[in-house]
Write an enzyme that holds these catalytic residues in place. Structure first.
Site, PDB file in Angstrom:
ATOM      1  N   CYS A  32       0.831  -1.204   0.000  1.00  0.00           N
ATOM      2  CA  CYS A  32       0.000   0.000   0.000  1.00  0.00           C
ATOM      3  C   CYS A  32       0.869   1.260   0.000  1.00  0.00           C
ATOM      4  O   CYS A  32       1.517   1.564   0.997  1.00  0.00           O
ATOM      5  CB  CYS A  32      -0.918  -0.043   1.233  1.00  0.00           C
ATOM      6  SG  CYS A  32      -1.766   1.495   1.590  1.00  0.00           S
ATOM      7  N   CYS A  35      -0.016   3.933   2.614  1.00  0.00           N
ATOM      8  CA  CYS A  35       0.352   3.473   3.958  1.00  0.00           C
ATOM      9  C   CYS A  35       1.774   3.902   4.295  1.00  0.00           C
ATOM     10  O   CYS A  35       2.079   4.229   5.438  1.00  0.00           O
ATOM     11  CB  CYS A  35       0.254   1.948   4.065  1.00  0.00           C
ATOM     12  SG  CYS A  35      -1.415   1.297   3.847  1.00  0.00           S
TER      13      CYS A  35
END
Length: 107
Positions: A32, A35
């Site tokens: 991600c 993230c």
């Protein structure tokens, strides 16, 4: 001062739901991109406010049960728990100022 610790499906109840302090949970995964932007912000907040709020992160790749049980449908998701209940939740990358504003009543 506090570092961000890892929490797992097995430790979530004890670390997050039974905590005496508010807990910020950062749900993330290594694939991600956003993230990776949020991670350093969470670390910084933990360094500055870890005495009042507990900061943890959960790898959703290796811990699928808790995110499913807590309606985590996208990453990153950040949830704030107080007294074992979600009181605030954010989906997507957020700025440090946005997260600080959300946490100000607990700091």
């Amino acid at each position: 001062m506090g570092a961000v610790s890892d929490v797992t499906d097995e430790t979530f109840d004890a670390v997050v739901l039974k905590s005496d302090k508010p807990v910020v949970v950062d749900y993330w995964a290594d694939w991600c991109g956003p993230c990776k932007q949020v991670g350093p912000i969470i670390e910084e907040l933990a360094d500055q406010h870890g005495d009042k709020v507990t900061f943890v992160k959960m790898d959703t790749n290796t811990n699928p049960v808790t995110p499913a049980n807590n309606h985590v449908l996208g990453l990153p998701t950040i949830q704030v728990y107080v007294g074992g209940e979600v009181v605030k939740a954010f989906k997507g990358a957020k700025s440090k100022s946005t997260l600080l504003k959300a946490l100000e009543e607990y700091l």
